[in-house]
Design a protein around this motif. Structure first.
Motif, PDB file in Angstrom:
ATOM      1  N   ILE A   7     -14.847 -97.859 -34.447  1.00 23.07           N
ATOM      2  CA  ILE A   7     -15.480 -98.263 -35.697  1.00 23.07           C
ATOM      3  C   ILE A   7     -16.298 -99.538 -35.482  1.00 23.07           C
ATOM      4  O   ILE A   7     -15.809-100.532 -34.949  1.00 23.07           O
ATOM      5  CB  ILE A   7     -14.432 -98.495 -36.811  1.00 23.07           C
ATOM      6  N   LYS A   8     -17.549 -99.484 -35.935  1.00 25.39           N
ATOM      7  CA  LYS A   8     -18.435-100.641 -35.819  1.00 25.39           C
ATOM      8  C   LYS A   8     -18.874-101.182 -37.174  1.00 25.39           C
ATOM      9  O   LYS A   8     -19.340-102.322 -37.278  1.00 25.39           O
ATOM     10  CB  LYS A   8     -19.667-100.271 -34.991  1.00 25.39           C
ATOM     11  N   LEU A   9     -18.752-100.355 -38.205  1.00 22.03           N
ATOM     12  CA  LEU A   9     -19.201-100.723 -39.548  1.00 22.03           C
ATOM     13  C   LEU A   9     -18.179-100.285 -40.586  1.00 22.03           C
ATOM     14  O   LEU A   9     -17.761 -99.122 -40.600  1.00 22.03           O
ATOM     15  CB  LEU A   9     -20.553-100.059 -39.850  1.00 22.03           C
ATOM     16  N   ARG A 112     -13.690-109.983 -35.939  1.00 20.77           N
ATOM     17  CA  ARG A 112     -13.600-108.938 -34.913  1.00 20.77           C
ATOM     18  C   ARG A 112     -14.970-108.387 -34.525  1.00 20.77           C
ATOM     19  O   ARG A 112     -15.072-107.490 -33.693  1.00 20.77           O
ATOM     20  CB  ARG A 112     -12.717-107.798 -35.407  1.00 20.77           C
ATOM     21  N   GLY A 113     -16.008-108.907 -35.156  1.00 18.09           N
ATOM     22  CA  GLY A 113     -17.356-108.469 -34.838  1.00 18.09           C
ATOM     23  C   GLY A 113     -17.789-107.203 -35.539  1.00 18.09           C
ATOM     24  O   GLY A 113     -18.811-106.600 -35.182  1.00 18.09           O
ATOM     25  N   LEU A 114     -17.034-106.789 -36.562  1.00 14.84           N
ATOM     26  CA  LEU A 114     -17.389-105.592 -37.317  1.00 14.84           C
ATOM     27  C   LEU A 114     -18.431-105.913 -38.385  1.00 14.84           C
ATOM     28  O   LEU A 114     -18.365-106.960 -39.042  1.00 14.84           O
ATOM     29  CB  LEU A 114     -16.147-105.000 -37.982  1.00 14.84           C
ATOM     30  N   LEU A 115     -19.372-105.007 -38.562  1.00 15.88           N
ATOM     31  CA  LEU A 115     -20.333-105.138 -39.650  1.00 15.88           C
ATOM     32  C   LEU A 115     -19.671-104.735 -40.960  1.00 15.88           C
ATOM     33  O   LEU A 115     -18.784-103.870 -40.974  1.00 15.88           O
ATOM     34  CB  LEU A 115     -21.551-104.245 -39.388  1.00 15.88           C
ATOM     35  N   THR A 116     -20.096-105.339 -42.058  1.00 18.01           N
ATOM     36  CA  THR A 116     -19.538-105.000 -43.372  1.00 18.01           C
ATOM     37  C   THR A 116     -20.676-104.776 -44.361  1.00 18.01           C
ATOM     38  O   THR A 116     -21.651-105.524 -44.382  1.00 18.01           O
ATOM     39  CB  THR A 116     -18.628-106.119 -43.901  1.00 18.01           C
ATOM     40  N   ILE A 140     -20.595-110.359 -46.247  1.00 19.47           N
ATOM     41  CA  ILE A 140     -21.215-109.054 -46.418  1.00 19.47           C
ATOM     42  C   ILE A 140     -22.574-109.027 -45.727  1.00 19.47           C
ATOM     43  O   ILE A 140     -23.446-109.858 -46.022  1.00 19.47           O
ATOM     44  CB  ILE A 140     -21.390-108.716 -47.919  1.00 19.47           C
ATOM     45  N   ASP A 141     -22.762-108.087 -44.816  1.00 25.74           N
ATOM     46  CA  ASP A 141     -24.019-108.004 -44.072  1.00 25.74           C
ATOM     47  C   ASP A 141     -25.132-107.324 -44.866  1.00 25.74           C
ATOM     48  O   ASP A 141     -26.303-107.682 -44.719  1.00 25.74           O
ATOM     49  CB  ASP A 141     -23.795-107.243 -42.755  1.00 25.74           C
TER      50      ASP A 141
END
Length: 224
Positions: A7-9, A112-116, A140-141
């Motif tokens: 999972i990246k996003l 953790r470097g995850l996009l949101t 929030i990205d």
């Protein structure tokens, strides 16, 4: 606990998932008395019903108009004739609060470097106010609204906004919602889906079930 890989996003629904819908009427429990809970539930159910009906009829109005119309129905249903009270409820909706665990959860995902991202039926102005009031804008990205399409979730074109925005495979995206109808829509589209079942609701009898059911957003970082 079961984990999701790659999972990246993380994409969040807004109302009921990040933002506490019941916080609006909680401010007026004294005025509403015994009908506070059924009033809040009716307002919300009509809000959803009117959004879906408008999609089916191809008669889009933005979510603020739908929110006001559904409030008018609830006020009339409970025979409340007070324009000042209506204005106050709408103002409270503009200043809706997020759930307590939201900032911490988003912060952990960021670390953790995850996009949101947020994908919501709400209008851009509603989302801007809710995010600003909850002080989560730094976490929030991106924030995507159905207002660009003029149709509401769970129509599949709404979920495609995420695929258009991010160059990611569907298996790299986790959609998070507390609304079971939204869970079904996102799963039907092909996303990984986590259902935040805060209130121990029954599963919908639909062929699109979530991948992971959680009781709170606090548990979300543990599955990634």
């Amino acid at each position: 606990m079961e984990k999701l890989k790659d999972i990246k996003l993380c994409v969040f629904d807004a109302y009921g998932t990040l933002f506490d819908i019941n916080s609006v009427t909680k401010q007026y429990c004294e005025e509403l008395g015994d009908i506070a809970e059924p009033f809040s539930n009716l307002w919300r159910s009509k809000q959803l019903e009117y959004s879906w009906l408008r999609s089916l009829m191809n008669r889009y109005e933005d979510f603020w108009c739908v929110t006001e119309a559904s409030l008018d129905y609830a006020l009339d249903y409970f025979n409340i004739k007070n324009e000042f009270f209506k204005i106050n409820l709408l103002k409270a909706y503009e200043n809706i609060n997020c759930y307590e665990e939201v900032p911490t959860t988003l912060s952990k995902l960021n670390e953790r470097g995850l996009l949101t991202a947020i994908l919501s039926n709400a209008s851009p102005s509603m989302l801007h106010m809710a995010i600003k009031n909850s002080k989560i804008d730094c976490h929030i990205d991106s924030c995507l609204s159905v207002d660009n399409l003029k149709i509401y979730k769970p129509h599949p074109t709404v979920y495609s906004l995420i695929s258009e925005k991010y160059d990611l495979n569907k298996n790299e995206i986790l959609f998070v919602s507390s609304n079971s109808w939204d869970v079904a829509g996102a799963k039907s589209f092909g996303f990984n889906v986590s259902w935040i079942n805060r209130f121990n609701n029954k599963k919908e009898v639909l062929p699109f079930e979530c991948d992971i059911e959680l009781k709170s957003l606090m548990d979300l970082p543990n599955i990634l």
